[in-house]
Design a protein around this motif. Structure first.
Motif, PDB file in Angstrom:
ATOM      1  N   GLY A 156      70.879  12.348 -55.745  1.00  0.00           N
ATOM      2  CA  GLY A 156      70.955  13.219 -56.912  1.00  0.00           C
ATOM      3  C   GLY A 156      71.947  12.637 -57.899  1.00  0.00           C
ATOM      4  N   VAL A 176      63.418  17.818 -57.911  1.00  0.00           N
ATOM      5  CA  VAL A 176      64.507  17.377 -58.787  1.00  0.00           C
ATOM      6  C   VAL A 176      65.415  18.539 -59.202  1.00  0.00           C
ATOM      7  CG1 VAL A 176      63.244  15.378 -59.642  1.00  0.00           C
ATOM      8  CG2 VAL A 176      63.089  17.540 -60.875  1.00  0.00           C
ATOM      9  N   ALA A 189      67.376  13.830 -59.252  1.00  0.00           N
ATOM     10  CA  ALA A 189      67.633  15.274 -59.360  1.00  0.00           C
ATOM     11  C   ALA A 189      68.857  15.523 -60.231  1.00  0.00           C
ATOM     12  CB  ALA A 189      67.866  15.866 -57.975  1.00  0.00           C
ATOM     13  N   ASP A 212      62.113  25.257 -54.882  1.00  0.00           N
ATOM     14  CA  ASP A 212      62.178  24.885 -56.295  1.00  0.00           C
ATOM     15  C   ASP A 212      61.086  25.590 -57.106  1.00  0.00           C
ATOM     16  OD1 ASP A 212      59.938  23.553 -55.431  1.00  0.00           O
ATOM     17  OD2 ASP A 212      60.629  21.552 -55.970  1.00  0.00           O
ATOM     18  N   THR A 266      66.673  21.094 -50.518  1.00  0.00           N
ATOM     19  CA  THR A 266      66.174  20.636 -51.818  1.00  0.00           C
ATOM     20  C   THR A 266      65.165  19.499 -51.705  1.00  0.00           C
ATOM     21  OG1 THR A 266      67.904  18.970 -52.096  1.00  0.00           O
ATOM     22  CG2 THR A 266      68.349  21.200 -52.951  1.00  0.00           C
ATOM     23  N   ASN A 315      65.901  16.679 -52.512  1.00  0.00           N
ATOM     24  CA  ASN A 315      66.148  16.066 -53.827  1.00  0.00           C
ATOM     25  C   ASN A 315      66.048  14.542 -53.801  1.00  0.00           C
ATOM     26  OD1 ASN A 315      68.690  18.209 -55.399  1.00  0.00           O
ATOM     27  ND2 ASN A 315      66.477  18.211 -55.566  1.00  0.00           N
TER      28      ASN A 315
END
Ligand SMILES: [Zn+2]
Length: 391
Positions: A64, A311, A279, A248, A273, A275
């Motif tokens: 991220g 993201v 992100a 999300d 997440t 991610n």
């Protein structure tokens, strides 16, 4: 004497519910919680109007803020740990994907020294996703990197990681998967089912063989069919397993999320997440696993429509579960901190605001936006400078 920090006038999200009060940190730990706490000589964080809860913990995150965990580069872990507290994150499992054997071992070897030794959001171990997954449910994985489970290969990774791999995602229907599950459990890590085409019966064999957790329920697994429930129904009905949910709003629509939560309840649901490195950057796309991805809303997709990851940072997932599931804040903190702490094996020191626990705290304003974050008693993010008064 270690530094002392008094958090005053917070609305504390405690295991028993919301309660107005103070919280005193000494060094990295919470040493007192109460209506009014004695704190001569401490620095003060004036939380007036903010809700304070246990910092978010993400057991499934690949990066991220522009920083990826797929490299042999400990500086990227340090940079991510410095960046992530702005999203309320206080700890995470460095989630890496299995690929070429030597390369995977080298990644663990080079990143292991950062675990529990990085300021900011604390990496508390590793999550290995693949390579022992089903090519039919590969998601964004490169099919050339996938293989049948080889328990000795996992043992090599666990040794390279200094025993710090906490979670391993594999498909239980593959040959030797149950031997792999036994090796994972014997090493102290959590066998997790994911990227799987298993039938309900194969899942039950997996649960009997030690599978305790399900990686991104609904995503990259055989969908529900009325004559073969597959892994989704099997996992929902198996009360001994926790289930990851990517909240999300794009990976799982709100209705199936509600259905899953109704079965899982507040003890078994774990928000993650998944991610990507892009992100939280506002980027419109980038390279992922050697392929071009494009960002549409909360998700990153390939040209062929394969979703490769999320993201949206974890604070957005927190707001989504409050909205989509209608949760009160203490329950939302269970999904985003308390339950992930159990998955990561750190439930005795993290995931709750309690005396003796790590002072990992996220402060949310009335819009549930992150106003500040403490990581082990240090102010790692502070949006409103006026709140902090030095000792
Ligand atoms: Zn992943």
């Amino acid at each position: 004497m270690p530094g002392r920090l008094l958090v005053s006038n917070a609305i504390l999200a405690l295991p028993g519910g919301l309660s107005r009060g103070d919280l005193l940190c000494e060094g990295p730990r919470i040493v007192a919680i109460g209506r009014k706490v004695e704190s001569a000589g401490a620095a003060v964080f004036d939380a007036q109007g903010l809700t304070a809860g246990p910092g978010f913990i993400d057991v499934h995150v690949h990066g991220g803020g522009g920083h990826s965990f797929f490299r042999r580069d400990p500086d990227r872990i340090r940079a991510y740990s410095a960046w992530a507290p702005q999203n309320g994150l206080t700890s995470y499992l460095i989630s890496t994907i299995g690929r070429d054997e030597d390369e995977t071992a080298a990644i663990f070897e080079s990143l292991a020294p950062t675990v529990a030794a990085t300021p900011g959001a604390e990496p508390v171990g590793f999550h290995l996703e693949g390579p022992f997954i089903n090519p039919l449910r590969k998601g964004a994985f490169d099919p050339a990197m996938l293989r049948a489970p080889r328990p000795w290969e996992f043992d090599r990774y666990q040794a390279a990681a200094r025993g710090l791999i906490r979670q391993v995602t594999f498909a239980p229907e593959l040959p030797d998967a149950l031997e792999l599950a036994a090796a994972i459990a014997a090493s102290g890590a959590l066998p997790a089912m994911g990227h799987t085409d298993a039938t309900a019966e194969e899942c039950r064999a997996g649960f009997e063989g030690g599978v305790k957790h399900v990686t991104h329920l609904f995503n990259a697994m055989r969908p529900i069919h009325q004559r073969e429930g597959g892994p989704i129904v099997a996992a929902l009905l198996e009360e001994s397993v926790t289930c990851e949910l990517i909240c999300d709003g794009a990976h799982i629509a709100p209705e199936p999320l509600r259905l899953a939560y109704r079965v899982l309840g507040p003890h078994r649901a774990v928000v993650v997440t998944d991610n990507l490195h892009i992100a939280g950057t506002g980027s419109e796309g980038g390279q992922f696993a050697g392929q071009e991805v494009k960002v549409t809303g909360a998700k990153a997709e390939r040209a062929d429509g394969t979703i490769v990851g999320s993201v949206a940072p974890i604070d957005q997932h927190f707001r989504n579960v409050v909205e989509f599931l209608g949760l009160d804040l203490p329950t939302a903190f269970r999904l985003c901190a308390t339950n992930p702490a159990r998955v990561a094996g750190v439930q005795r020191s993290k995931g709750c605001l309690e005396r003796g626990y790590d002072a990992d705290v996220v402060f949310l304003d009335s819009d549930l936006a992150v106003a500040a974050t403490l990581c082990r008693g240090e102010v790692a993010f502070n949006r409103d400078e006026w709140r902090l008064h030095p000792a």
